[in-house]
Write an enzyme that holds these catalytic residues in place. Structure first.
Site, PDB file in Angstrom:
ATOM      1  N   ASN A 130      -9.823  -2.608  -7.944  1.00  0.00           N
ATOM      2  CA  ASN A 130      -8.649  -2.226  -8.662  1.00  0.00           C
ATOM      3  C   ASN A 130      -9.104  -1.964 -10.066  1.00  0.00           C
ATOM      4  O   ASN A 130      -9.135  -0.679  -9.962  1.00  0.00           O
ATOM      5  CB  ASN A 130      -6.954  -2.656  -8.791  1.00  0.00           C
ATOM      6  CG  ASN A 130      -6.453  -2.929  -7.581  1.00  0.00           C
ATOM      7  OD1 ASN A 130      -5.830  -2.911  -7.025  1.00  0.00           O
ATOM      8  ND2 ASN A 130      -7.368  -2.212  -6.778  1.00  0.00           N
ATOM      9  N   ASP A 143       0.576  -0.809  -0.195  1.00  0.00           N
ATOM     10  CA  ASP A 143       0.161   0.183  -0.087  1.00  0.00           C
ATOM     11  C   ASP A 143       1.209   0.693  -0.163  1.00  0.00           C
ATOM     12  O   ASP A 143       2.270   1.322   0.763  1.00  0.00           O
ATOM     13  CB  ASP A 143      -0.740   0.335   1.355  1.00  0.00           C
ATOM     14  CG  ASP A 143      -1.943   0.831   1.240  1.00  0.00           C
ATOM     15  OD1 ASP A 143      -1.990   1.279  -0.172  1.00  0.00           O
ATOM     16  OD2 ASP A 143      -3.246   0.970   2.263  1.00  0.00           O
TER      17      ASP A 143
END
Length: 223
Positions: A60, A11
Protein backbone atom coordinates in the site's frame (compact mmCIF):
# COMPACT_ATOMS: atom_id res chain seq x y z
CA UNK A 1 -19.64 -23.16 21.50
CA UNK A 2 -16.69 -23.22 19.10
CA UNK A 3 -14.63 -20.06 18.77
CA UNK A 4 -12.74 -19.09 15.65
CA UNK A 5 -10.01 -16.92 14.21
CA UNK A 6 -11.79 -14.74 11.65
CA UNK A 7 -9.88 -12.45 9.26
CA UNK A 8 -11.18 -9.59 7.14
CA UNK A 9 -9.68 -8.23 3.93
CA UNK A 10 -11.66 -4.99 3.59
CA UNK A 11 -11.61 -4.48 -0.16
CA UNK A 12 -13.60 -1.92 -2.13
CA UNK A 13 -13.27 1.25 -0.06
CA UNK A 14 -11.97 3.38 -2.92
CA UNK A 15 -14.59 2.07 -5.34
CA UNK A 16 -17.27 2.87 -2.77
CA UNK A 17 -15.94 6.43 -2.49
CA UNK A 18 -15.73 6.87 -6.26
CA UNK A 19 -19.30 5.66 -6.72
CA UNK A 20 -20.43 8.29 -4.23
CA UNK A 21 -18.35 11.07 -5.78
CA UNK A 22 -15.98 11.27 -2.79
CA UNK A 23 -12.22 11.43 -2.46
CA UNK A 24 -10.65 7.95 -2.07
CA UNK A 25 -9.94 8.25 1.65
CA UNK A 26 -13.57 9.00 2.41
CA UNK A 27 -14.18 5.33 1.69
CA UNK A 28 -11.49 4.41 4.22
CA UNK A 29 -13.07 6.76 6.79
CA UNK A 30 -16.44 5.12 6.40
CA UNK A 31 -14.81 1.68 6.48
CA UNK A 32 -13.23 2.50 9.85
CA UNK A 33 -16.63 3.47 11.27
CA UNK A 34 -18.11 0.29 9.87
CA UNK A 35 -15.30 -1.78 11.34
CA UNK A 36 -16.03 -0.42 14.81
CA UNK A 37 -19.54 -1.85 14.55
CA UNK A 38 -18.23 -5.22 13.34
CA UNK A 39 -15.77 -5.46 16.23
CA UNK A 40 -18.50 -4.70 18.75
CA UNK A 41 -20.81 -7.27 17.17
CA UNK A 42 -18.12 -9.97 17.05
CA UNK A 43 -17.26 -9.46 20.72
CA UNK A 44 -20.91 -9.78 21.70
CA UNK A 45 -21.62 -12.72 19.39
CA UNK A 46 -18.95 -14.78 21.11
CA UNK A 47 -17.89 -17.08 18.27
CA UNK A 48 -14.84 -15.01 17.37
CA UNK A 49 -11.77 -15.57 19.53
CA UNK A 50 -9.49 -13.53 17.26
CA UNK A 51 -10.59 -10.94 14.72
CA UNK A 52 -7.85 -9.97 12.28
CA UNK A 53 -8.18 -6.87 10.12
CA UNK A 54 -5.76 -6.15 7.26
CA UNK A 55 -5.50 -2.39 7.63
CA UNK A 56 -2.46 -1.58 5.48
CA UNK A 57 -0.33 -3.88 3.34
CA UNK A 58 3.37 -3.71 2.53
CA UNK A 59 2.30 -2.85 -1.03
CA UNK A 60 0.00 0.00 0.00
CA UNK A 61 3.02 2.33 0.22
CA UNK A 62 2.79 2.48 -3.59
CA UNK A 63 -0.33 4.62 -3.28
CA UNK A 64 -0.10 8.40 -3.43
CA UNK A 65 1.57 10.09 -0.42
CA UNK A 66 -1.66 11.97 0.22
CA UNK A 67 -3.71 8.77 0.43
CA UNK A 68 -1.11 7.07 2.63
CA UNK A 69 -1.10 10.06 4.99
CA UNK A 70 -4.88 9.99 5.15
CA UNK A 71 -4.88 6.26 5.89
CA UNK A 72 -2.45 6.73 8.78
CA UNK A 73 -4.55 9.60 10.08
CA UNK A 74 -7.66 7.38 9.96
CA UNK A 75 -5.82 4.64 11.86
CA UNK A 76 -4.78 7.06 14.60
CA UNK A 77 -8.31 8.42 14.83
CA UNK A 78 -9.80 4.93 15.03
CA UNK A 79 -7.47 3.95 17.86
CA UNK A 80 -8.10 7.19 19.73
CA UNK A 81 -11.87 6.87 19.41
CA UNK A 82 -12.02 3.16 20.28
CA UNK A 83 -9.45 3.06 23.08
CA UNK A 84 -11.97 3.27 25.90
CA UNK A 85 -14.38 0.85 24.20
CA UNK A 86 -11.67 -1.77 23.75
CA UNK A 87 -10.93 -1.60 27.47
CA UNK A 88 -14.60 -1.65 28.48
CA UNK A 89 -15.43 -4.57 26.17
CA UNK A 90 -12.30 -6.56 27.15
CA UNK A 91 -10.88 -6.63 23.63
CA UNK A 92 -7.11 -7.12 23.59
CA UNK A 93 -5.38 -5.17 20.79
CA UNK A 94 -2.30 -6.57 19.07
CA UNK A 95 -0.58 -5.82 15.75
CA UNK A 96 1.44 -7.63 13.10
CA UNK A 97 3.67 -6.06 10.48
CA UNK A 98 6.89 -4.14 10.01
CA UNK A 99 7.92 -1.55 12.60
CA UNK A 100 10.53 0.41 10.67
CA UNK A 101 8.26 2.41 8.34
CA UNK A 102 5.41 3.40 10.65
CA UNK A 103 5.24 6.58 12.70
CA UNK A 104 6.65 6.09 16.24
CA UNK A 105 3.56 7.78 17.69
CA UNK A 106 1.27 5.22 16.05
CA UNK A 107 3.39 2.30 17.25
CA UNK A 108 3.47 3.74 20.76
CA UNK A 109 -0.32 4.13 20.85
CA UNK A 110 -0.84 0.54 19.71
CA UNK A 111 1.61 -0.72 22.33
CA UNK A 112 -0.07 1.29 25.08
CA UNK A 113 -3.55 0.07 24.17
CA UNK A 114 -2.21 -3.46 24.02
CA UNK A 115 -0.94 -3.15 27.58
CA UNK A 116 -4.21 -1.60 28.73
CA UNK A 117 -6.31 -4.43 27.25
CA UNK A 118 -4.22 -7.55 27.87
CA UNK A 119 -5.84 -8.66 31.12
CA UNK A 120 -8.64 -11.24 30.87
CA UNK A 121 -9.74 -10.47 27.29
CA UNK A 122 -12.85 -12.04 25.80
CA UNK A 123 -11.63 -11.38 22.23
CA UNK A 124 -8.40 -10.40 20.53
CA UNK A 125 -8.36 -7.68 17.88
CA UNK A 126 -5.38 -8.24 15.60
CA UNK A 127 -4.54 -5.37 13.25
CA UNK A 128 -2.22 -6.10 10.32
CA UNK A 129 -0.48 -2.79 9.54
CA UNK A 130 2.38 -2.54 7.04
CA UNK A 131 1.87 -6.28 6.74
CA UNK A 132 2.51 -8.80 3.97
CA UNK A 133 2.58 -12.57 4.16
CA UNK A 134 5.92 -12.99 2.38
CA UNK A 135 7.46 -10.21 4.44
CA UNK A 136 6.40 -11.82 7.73
CA UNK A 137 7.88 -15.21 6.78
CA UNK A 138 11.12 -13.60 5.57
CA UNK A 139 11.42 -11.58 8.78
CA UNK A 140 10.80 -14.74 10.80
CA UNK A 141 13.61 -16.57 9.01
CA UNK A 142 15.94 -13.59 9.47
CA UNK A 143 15.28 -13.62 13.22
CA UNK A 144 16.29 -17.26 13.58
CA UNK A 145 19.71 -18.04 15.06
CA UNK A 146 22.35 -19.02 12.46
CA UNK A 147 22.36 -22.75 11.95
CA UNK A 148 18.78 -23.23 13.10
CA UNK A 149 17.00 -25.84 11.02
CA UNK A 150 13.87 -24.39 9.46
CA UNK A 151 10.90 -26.46 10.58
CA UNK A 152 7.23 -25.68 11.01
CA UNK A 153 7.84 -25.13 14.71
CA UNK A 154 11.03 -23.04 14.41
CA UNK A 155 9.64 -20.70 11.75
CA UNK A 156 6.30 -20.33 13.51
CA UNK A 157 8.10 -19.40 16.74
CA UNK A 158 9.51 -16.32 15.00
CA UNK A 159 6.32 -15.06 13.36
CA UNK A 160 4.92 -11.77 14.62
CA UNK A 161 2.40 -13.52 16.90
CA UNK A 162 3.18 -17.25 17.14
CA UNK A 163 0.68 -17.57 19.99
CA UNK A 164 -2.26 -16.91 17.68
CA UNK A 165 -4.15 -19.88 16.26
CA UNK A 166 -4.18 -20.26 12.50
CA UNK A 167 -7.02 -18.55 10.68
CA UNK A 168 -10.27 -20.46 10.34
CA UNK A 169 -12.19 -18.14 8.01
CA UNK A 170 -10.94 -15.32 5.79
CA UNK A 171 -13.52 -12.95 4.35
CA UNK A 172 -12.69 -10.73 1.39
CA UNK A 173 -15.20 -8.15 0.27
CA UNK A 174 -15.85 -6.44 -3.09
CA UNK A 175 -16.02 -9.62 -5.18
CA UNK A 176 -12.26 -9.91 -5.71
CA UNK A 177 -11.15 -13.55 -5.51
CA UNK A 178 -7.44 -13.54 -4.73
CA UNK A 179 -5.32 -13.92 -1.61
CA UNK A 180 -3.00 -10.95 -2.29
CA UNK A 181 -0.05 -12.03 -0.11
CA UNK A 182 -2.10 -12.22 3.06
CA UNK A 183 -1.13 -14.45 6.02
CA UNK A 184 0.61 -17.08 3.89
CA UNK A 185 1.62 -19.16 6.89
CA UNK A 186 -1.51 -18.83 9.03
CA UNK A 187 -4.03 -19.31 6.21
CA UNK A 188 -2.80 -22.76 5.15
CA UNK A 189 -6.11 -24.48 5.94
CA UNK A 190 -8.38 -21.48 6.22
CA UNK A 191 -11.76 -21.42 4.56
CA UNK A 192 -12.38 -18.41 2.31
CA UNK A 193 -15.52 -16.39 1.71
CA UNK A 194 -15.59 -13.91 -1.17
CA UNK A 195 -18.36 -11.37 -0.65
CA UNK A 196 -19.69 -9.16 -3.44
CA UNK A 197 -20.41 -6.15 -1.22
CA UNK A 198 -17.85 -3.36 -0.93
CA UNK A 199 -16.49 -3.22 2.61
CA UNK A 200 -18.22 0.02 3.67
CA UNK A 201 -21.52 -1.77 2.95
CA UNK A 202 -20.52 -4.99 4.73
CA UNK A 203 -22.68 -5.33 7.84
CA UNK A 204 -22.75 -7.40 11.01
CA UNK A 205 -25.59 -9.36 9.38
CA UNK A 206 -23.21 -10.23 6.52
CA UNK A 207 -20.51 -11.24 8.99
CA UNK A 208 -23.00 -13.37 10.89
CA UNK A 209 -24.10 -15.07 7.65
CA UNK A 210 -20.48 -15.77 6.66
CA UNK A 211 -19.74 -17.37 10.04
CA UNK A 212 -22.97 -19.38 9.89
CA UNK A 213 -22.02 -20.68 6.44
CA UNK A 214 -18.50 -21.48 7.63
CA UNK A 215 -19.85 -23.51 10.55
CA UNK A 216 -21.72 -25.64 8.03
CA UNK A 217 -18.60 -26.55 6.08
CA UNK A 218 -16.73 -29.83 6.53
CA UNK A 219 -13.03 -29.18 7.06
CA UNK A 220 -10.68 -32.06 6.20
CA UNK A 221 -7.24 -30.42 6.66
CA UNK A 222 -5.84 -32.44 3.78
CA UNK A 223 -7.21 -35.79 4.98
Amino acid sequence: MSRFHIALIPDGNRRWAKAGGFLPWKGHEYAAKNFSKLVEWAAEDGRTAVLTMWCFSTENWKRSPEEVNQLMKILRKYLTNERANLQKNRIHLIRSGRDDRLEPELLKMIEEIGEETKENPKMMLHLAIDYGGKDEVLRAIQKMEPGTIATDESVRAHLDHPELPDMDLIIRTSGEQRTSNFALWQSTYAEWAFIEKLFPDFTSEDLNAAIDAFEGRQRRFGA
